[in-house]
Enzyme design. Sequence first.
Site, PDB file in Angstrom:
ATOM      1  N   LYS A  93      -7.353  -2.679   6.604  1.00  0.00           N
ATOM      2  CA  LYS A  93      -8.290  -3.392   5.731  1.00  0.00           C
ATOM      3  C   LYS A  93      -9.704  -3.311   6.272  1.00  0.00           C
ATOM      4  CE  LYS A  93      -6.754  -6.749   2.576  1.00  0.00           C
ATOM      5  NZ  LYS A  93      -6.478  -8.148   2.281  1.00  0.00           N
ATOM      6  N   CYS A 118      -2.181  -5.672  21.746  1.00  0.00           N
ATOM      7  CA  CYS A 118      -1.086  -4.930  21.108  1.00  0.00           C
ATOM      8  C   CYS A 118      -1.635  -3.597  20.620  1.00  0.00           C
ATOM      9  CB  CYS A 118      -0.516  -5.730  19.938  1.00  0.00           C
ATOM     10  SG  CYS A 118       0.483  -4.729  18.830  1.00  0.00           S
ATOM     11  N   LYS A 151      -6.046   5.623  10.747  1.00  0.00           N
ATOM     12  CA  LYS A 151      -5.049   4.591  10.483  1.00  0.00           C
ATOM     13  C   LYS A 151      -5.501   3.785   9.256  1.00  0.00           C
ATOM     14  CE  LYS A 151      -2.505   0.938  12.680  1.00  0.00           C
ATOM     15  NZ  LYS A 151      -2.746  -0.432  12.465  1.00  0.00           N
ATOM     16  N   CYS A 190       3.105 -11.024  19.904  1.00  0.00           N
ATOM     17  CA  CYS A 190       2.157 -10.441  18.944  1.00  0.00           C
ATOM     18  C   CYS A 190       2.546 -10.927  17.552  1.00  0.00           C
ATOM     19  CB  CYS A 190       2.184  -8.909  18.995  1.00  0.00           C
ATOM     20  SG  CYS A 190       1.246  -8.192  17.620  1.00  0.00           S
ATOM     21  N   HIS A 206       0.855  -1.197   0.000  1.00  0.00           N
ATOM     22  CA  HIS A 206       0.000   0.000   0.000  1.00  0.00           C
ATOM     23  C   HIS A 206       0.885   1.240   0.000  1.00  0.00           C
ATOM     24  CE1 HIS A 206       0.844   0.462   4.253  1.00  0.00           C
ATOM     25  NE2 HIS A 206       0.189  -0.625   4.600  1.00  0.00           N
ATOM     26  N   HIS A 242      -1.666  -3.453  16.614  1.00  0.00           N
ATOM     27  CA  HIS A 242      -2.554  -4.348  15.860  1.00  0.00           C
ATOM     28  C   HIS A 242      -3.935  -4.527  16.464  1.00  0.00           C
ATOM     29  CE1 HIS A 242       1.420  -5.315  14.197  1.00  0.00           C
ATOM     30  NE2 HIS A 242       0.736  -5.424  13.088  1.00  0.00           N
ATOM     31  N   CYS A 257       3.164  -8.052  14.951  1.00  0.00           N
ATOM     32  CA  CYS A 257       4.499  -7.432  15.042  1.00  0.00           C
ATOM     33  C   CYS A 257       5.595  -8.470  14.902  1.00  0.00           C
ATOM     34  CB  CYS A 257       4.709  -6.758  16.398  1.00  0.00           C
ATOM     35  SG  CYS A 257       3.619  -5.394  16.778  1.00  0.00           S
ATOM     36  N   HIS A 269       4.095   1.396   2.268  1.00  0.00           N
ATOM     37  CA  HIS A 269       5.271   0.666   1.777  1.00  0.00           C
ATOM     38  C   HIS A 269       5.905   1.429   0.607  1.00  0.00           C
ATOM     39  CE1 HIS A 269       2.466  -2.615   3.257  1.00  0.00           C
ATOM     40  NE2 HIS A 269       3.435  -2.579   4.145  1.00  0.00           N
TER      41      HIS A 269
HETATM   42  N1  MSP Z   1       9.031  -7.209   7.572  1.00  0.00           N
HETATM   43  C1  MSP Z   1       9.191  -6.177   8.504  1.00  0.00           C
HETATM   44  C2  MSP Z   1      10.455  -5.389   8.229  1.00  0.00           C
HETATM   45  C3  MSP Z   1      11.722  -6.160   8.233  1.00  0.00           C
HETATM   46  S1  MSP Z   1      13.087  -5.199   7.817  1.00  0.00           S
HETATM   47  C4  MSP Z   1      14.397  -6.127   8.178  1.00  0.00           C
HETATM   48  C5  MSP Z   1       8.007  -5.221   8.434  1.00  0.00           C
HETATM   49  N2  MSP Z   1       7.302  -5.244   7.300  1.00  0.00           N
HETATM   50  S2  MSP Z   1       6.041  -4.302   6.984  1.00  0.00           S
HETATM   51  O1  MSP Z   1       5.479  -4.813   5.761  1.00  0.00           O
HETATM   52  O2  MSP Z   1       5.174  -4.240   8.102  1.00  0.00           O
HETATM   53  O3  MSP Z   1       6.627  -2.911   6.655  1.00  0.00           O
HETATM   54  C6  MSP Z   1       6.819  -1.917   7.629  1.00  0.00           C
HETATM   55  C7  MSP Z   1       7.395  -0.696   6.941  1.00  0.00           C
HETATM   56  O4  MSP Z   1       6.534  -0.293   5.853  1.00  0.00           O
HETATM   57  C8  MSP Z   1       7.477   0.538   7.809  1.00  0.00           C
HETATM   58  O5  MSP Z   1       8.641   0.559   8.613  1.00  0.00           O
HETATM   59  C9  MSP Z   1       7.499   1.617   6.742  1.00  0.00           C
HETATM   60  O6  MSP Z   1       8.749   1.655   6.105  1.00  0.00           O
HETATM   61  C10 MSP Z   1       6.451   1.121   5.772  1.00  0.00           C
HETATM   62  N3  MSP Z   1       5.084   1.494   6.173  1.00  0.00           N
HETATM   63  C11 MSP Z   1       4.041   0.650   6.349  1.00  0.00           C
HETATM   64  N4  MSP Z   1       2.931   1.380   6.670  1.00  0.00           N
HETATM   65  C12 MSP Z   1       3.232   2.681   6.707  1.00  0.00           C
HETATM   66  C13 MSP Z   1       2.476   3.869   6.878  1.00  0.00           C
HETATM   67  N5  MSP Z   1       1.180   3.864   7.154  1.00  0.00           N
HETATM   68  N6  MSP Z   1       3.136   5.044   6.748  1.00  0.00           N
HETATM   69  C14 MSP Z   1       4.474   5.108   6.422  1.00  0.00           C
HETATM   70  N7  MSP Z   1       5.193   4.011   6.255  1.00  0.00           N
HETATM   71  C15 MSP Z   1       4.660   2.779   6.511  1.00  0.00           C
HETATM   72  O7  MSP Z   1       7.798  -4.493   9.365  1.00  0.00           O
END
Ligand code: MSP
Length: 464
Positions: free
Chosen positions: A292, A146, A289, A128, A20, A149, A131, A23
């Site tokens: 889904k 958590c 936030k 969790c 999304h 989540h 996380c 990411h």
């Molecule tokens: N898989 C772990 C990361 C491992 S790194 C060795 C993870 N994945 S995640 O899919 O949850 O991605 C988290 C990251 O996605 C956040 O740290 C950020 O970079 C990005 N974001 C996900 N949602 C976000 C927002 N709503 N806003 C900004 N960035 C966000 O954690």
Amino acid sequence: MDYGRFFVTTPIYYVNDNPHIGHAYSTIAADILARYWQGRGAQTYFLTGADEHGMKIARSALAAGQSPKEFVDKVTDKYKEVWQALNLKYSNFIRTTDPEHEKFVQDFVQKLHDNGDIYQDKYEGLYCVGCEEYKKEDELEPGNICSLHKKPCEKVEENIYFFKLSKYQDKIIEAIQSKKFLIEPEARRNEIFKFIAKEPLRDLAISRSKVEWGIPIPWDKNQTIYVWVDALLNYISGSKGFWPPQLQIIAKDIFRFHAIIWPAMLLATGYELPEKLFIHGYFTINGQKMSKSLGNVVDPVEISKVYGVDALRYFVMAEVPFGADGDFSLDRFDQRYRADLANDLGNLLQRVIVMAKNAKVHWEYEPMTKKYPEFDQAMEELKFSEALNFVWKMISEANVRIDAEKPWELAKVDPEKNEKLLQNLLDTLSDIAGLLEPFMPETSHKMIEQLRTGKQEPLFPRKK
Ligand code: MSP
């Protein structure tokens, strides 16, 4: 500041669902920086990828009625497709199911074991799955919920392996304090510093006995390596000799893993620390936030289909200072599209090209050689919105100049002066294209093409 080499990483994302806008945000930032430093002559390397193991993924696969491998193959392909659609040019896309990565992780953990940094013990506590993290009761909401989540943590009781994280506490503090391992923004550095200096660190559980979807512990095949240890190691296994990175980009949700566990793992094995860890903020959607269940997940590809990829890349970087939390609103997007892109930039280009054509101005395109220290400084400090503001100041100054000097009238009274003015504006526009290249690569190329050929085509077509 200058980099001879620039290695930048993003988190590797959980492929339990499609990417999304959150990411995309981290990945766009890394892409912009890689392009920018490449433009300044640095040898660049941009690493991103997919976090494919662990309970969270295994459960999502089960719910989808697929094997974990089938499932991650599909979602990872989707990620790659989206990154391509957003014009994100990574050097390497690492998957934690790549056999070379798995081998690297096993060797690494074996090394910790051989060094005497691993021991076996009983673990009893809360976990969790969202996380993929062990939690202490005092960091949870009532009912062991958590806070991220909004789901209850699960009780786990297992006999597992621990890494002596506590042994590295002083060294981590020293690395952060001396800025050898620079954490930015400063408020984040202070925050982690307070946290880590407050109380002794607990050792880290690095295996799971009941999670099958993971990399086996080399000396005990009944256990798998904790998914975070596996995931963090992608940064080295995917680095193809580029280690250490100049910059690691993450958001605040995964800050502690990267500011504590990660440097401890590196210190324990003698790897160099990353130069800088930057923690950006979180996007909400119209103040809420993204989730889904709320049905408000923003799909970056859908938006770029309507407005174009570059408009999306521009908007997320211009709208919120990098490091701060921000809100993603489609209304704001639409406003900025019309005002900043279609009006300010798009119209300026059109006007100048038409006037230069009418006045038969002699001009040849040359790639940007002029330096813009204010822009460069903003980029070096990851102040993307300030860098863009600087460019928009150039745009509005050019527009003001046209309104004040009225080339269409000047052409009649002083054609020579008019030619100079228009040449000057064409130079400015080609520099604007040069500065914008990392942010909006396609737009930049289109601008240059139009400046060279005089061909007119709206850069940002009007939306109904
Ligand atoms: N898989 C772990 C990361 C491992 S790194 C060795 C993870 N994945 S995640 O899919 O949850 O991605 C988290 C990251 O996605 C956040 O740290 C950020 O970079 C990005 N974001 C996900 N949602 C976000 C927002 N709503 N806003 C900004 N960035 C966000 O954690």
